[in-house]
Design a protein around this motif. Structure first.
Motif, PDB file in Angstrom:
ATOM      1  N   TRP A 183       0.843  -1.198   0.000  1.00 24.20           N
ATOM      2  CA  TRP A 183       0.000   0.000   0.000  1.00 24.20           C
ATOM      3  C   TRP A 183       0.881   1.252   0.000  1.00 24.20           C
ATOM      4  O   TRP A 183       2.099   1.157  -0.091  1.00 24.20           O
ATOM      5  CB  TRP A 183      -0.930  -0.027   1.218  1.00 24.20           C
ATOM      6  N   TYR A 184       0.269   2.416   0.107  1.00 26.65           N
ATOM      7  CA  TYR A 184       0.988   3.687   0.012  1.00 26.65           C
ATOM      8  C   TYR A 184       2.088   3.786   1.066  1.00 26.65           C
ATOM      9  O   TYR A 184       1.787   3.871   2.261  1.00 26.65           O
ATOM     10  CB  TYR A 184       0.006   4.855   0.174  1.00 26.65           C
ATOM     11  N   ASN A 243       8.000   2.318  -3.704  1.00 24.99           N
ATOM     12  CA  ASN A 243       7.996   2.149  -2.246  1.00 24.99           C
ATOM     13  C   ASN A 243       9.395   2.048  -1.638  1.00 24.99           C
ATOM     14  O   ASN A 243       9.535   1.825  -0.444  1.00 24.99           O
ATOM     15  CB  ASN A 243       7.128   0.958  -1.828  1.00 24.99           C
ATOM     16  N   GLY A 244      10.411   2.202  -2.462  1.00 24.30           N
ATOM     17  CA  GLY A 244      11.783   2.214  -1.952  1.00 24.30           C
ATOM     18  C   GLY A 244      12.514   0.898  -2.069  1.00 24.30           C
ATOM     19  O   GLY A 244      13.739   0.863  -1.956  1.00 24.30           O
ATOM     20  N   PRO A 260      11.998   6.335  -7.147  1.00 23.11           N
ATOM     21  CA  PRO A 260      12.852   7.520  -7.313  1.00 23.11           C
ATOM     22  C   PRO A 260      14.130   7.459  -6.485  1.00 23.11           C
ATOM     23  O   PRO A 260      15.179   7.934  -6.918  1.00 23.11           O
ATOM     24  CB  PRO A 260      11.944   8.653  -6.831  1.00 23.11           C
ATOM     25  N   SER A 261      14.048   6.848  -5.307  1.00 26.88           N
ATOM     26  CA  SER A 261      15.184   6.843  -4.376  1.00 26.88           C
ATOM     27  C   SER A 261      16.266   5.836  -4.725  1.00 26.88           C
ATOM     28  O   SER A 261      17.396   5.955  -4.230  1.00 26.88           O
ATOM     29  CB  SER A 261      14.684   6.566  -2.955  1.00 26.88           C
ATOM     30  N   ASN A 262      15.956   4.834  -5.568  1.00 26.00           N
ATOM     31  CA  ASN A 262      16.964   3.799  -5.850  1.00 26.00           C
ATOM     32  C   ASN A 262      17.250   3.611  -7.333  1.00 26.00           C
ATOM     33  O   ASN A 262      17.943   2.662  -7.710  1.00 26.00           O
ATOM     34  CB  ASN A 262      16.564   2.465  -5.199  1.00 26.00           C
ATOM     35  N   ASN A 300      10.363  11.947  -2.555  1.00 26.12           N
ATOM     36  CA  ASN A 300      10.073  11.672  -3.969  1.00 26.12           C
ATOM     37  C   ASN A 300       9.334  10.345  -4.143  1.00 26.12           C
ATOM     38  O   ASN A 300       8.504  10.209  -5.045  1.00 26.12           O
ATOM     39  CB  ASN A 300      11.364  11.671  -4.796  1.00 26.12           C
ATOM     40  N   ASN A 301       9.648   9.371  -3.299  1.00 30.54           N
ATOM     41  CA  ASN A 301       8.895   8.112  -3.345  1.00 30.54           C
ATOM     42  C   ASN A 301       7.423   8.351  -3.027  1.00 30.54           C
ATOM     43  O   ASN A 301       6.533   7.814  -3.697  1.00 30.54           O
ATOM     44  CB  ASN A 301       9.470   7.107  -2.348  1.00 30.54           C
TER      45      ASN A 301
END
Length: 338
Positions: free
Chosen positions: A46-47, A79-80, A85-87, A242-243
């Motif tokens: 989920w979010y 979701n990371g 965006p983060s990875n 950003n995620n």
């Protein structure tokens, strides 16, 4: 120590016309696949949640019992853990990460299930919130594969009221000067704390606050401010901004009617679902209200509305309240036995 596996997807053409380069789908499985591969369940995240956040509904003696079922928890893009965006390396990192829909998420989960795990039938797809959106999408995209669905506290199409709520979340981040149009070196902490404050008024119901249930088990906060800081600000401070924005775009653009072949016809997409369905909104969910899901069920051919009673609102599906957990688990057991 990594407790999940990664399925390498290669370059993925997205429904938005963009390409997710060298895409990765992180997932974790629980239990063993039986000989005829008939016991598989997909349980999307989920979010901002990750696979471990779903584990409250998995366990011995529960409906999602690893001794009976092979439970697959795919991590949503953004979701990371899966491509986010983060990875993602430049140039598609941070604010340049492409827009991803529920259809894109489910299409790649389908590849994981079929190509990588060799499964052709799913006994059940279930999920909370954005996980419910993916549940609906599975049933529309792959109607002959999915036997049962139980979406809880979510929807098949994101309502305008829900979009407005998410605008508050997005702008809490984007109006923090430290956000720097997404090109930050350090997380925009003021913005993330503000997201927690925005969410606090939506995640639980008015009655929840009237009864001050945040002071009682299982939350046990001393005061309202203690709850706002400790639970809500704390919840979002370990997320990447950003995620959160990428997943908010996915959520805001959720609509099974955009599945190829339906030309935006939401009702037609609902009518196409073949899976036996228990649709479970929460009684006082402020952004997925029961009347929305009552409308959805009225356009489905084999669906039943089961409203989760009580005052926990959206977080009736969040795994914190034992009464709600039991209600959802019993419904899952009934559906799986049917």
């Amino acid at each position: 120590m990594v407790d999940y596996e990664t399925f390498e997807l290669g370059d993925v053409q997205l429904s938005t016309g963009q390409t997710l380069r060298d895409a990765k789908l992180a997932y974790k499985t629980y239990g063993e696949l039986n000989a005829d591969k008939s016991n598989a369940i997909v349980y999307p995240t989920w979010y901002s949640g990750q696979h471990h956040d779903n584990e409250w509904l998995i366990g011995q003696g529960m409906a999602l019992d690893p001794s009976k079922y092979f439970i697959i928890v795919p991590n949503m893009f953004g979701n990371g853990l899966s491509s986010s965006p983060s990875n993602t390396p430049p140039p598609h990192n941070s604010p340049r990460f492409p827009n991803v829909t529920f259809q894109d998420n489910v299409a790649q989960q389908h590849r994981l299930v079929t190509e990588h795990l060799g499964i052709e039938k799913l006994a059940l797809v279930t999920g909370w919130s954005m996980g419910a959106g993916q549940t609906y999408q599975w049933a529309v995209s792959y109607p002959d594969m999915v036997e049962r669905i139980l979406p809880f506290c979510g929807s098949s199409k994101t309502s305008e009221h829900n979009i407005v709520f998410l605008e508050g979340v997005r702008h809490a981040i984007m109006t923090d000067a430290a956000w720097q149009e997404g090109l930050y070196d350090e997380q925009p902490v003021k913005g993330l704390r503000a997201v927690g404050r925005v969410y606090a008024g939506w995640g639980f119901s008015q009655a929840f606050y009237w009864q001050q249930l945040y002071k009682q088990d299982p939350l046990d906060y001393a005061s309202l401010e203690d709850f706002l800081v400790g639970f809500w600000e704390g919840f979002f401070l370990n997320k990447d901004a950003n995620n959160l924005l990428a997943m908010a775009w996915t959520w805001q653009n959720g609509d099974i009617g955009q599945t190829p072949g339906f030309d935006g016809n939401h009702e037609g997409a609902l009518a196409s679902i073949k899976a036996k369905a228990f649709v479970m909104p929460a009684e006082k969910d402020l952004y997925f209200p029961p009347e929305d899901e009552e409308y959805a069920v009225s356009h489905m051919t084999n669906a039943e509305l089961r409203v989760i009673p009580g005052v926990w609102g959206h977080f009736a599906g969040g795994g914190a309240n034992p009464v709600d957990i039991q209600f959802i688990d019993e419904a899952l057991k009934e559906l799986l036995a049917s």
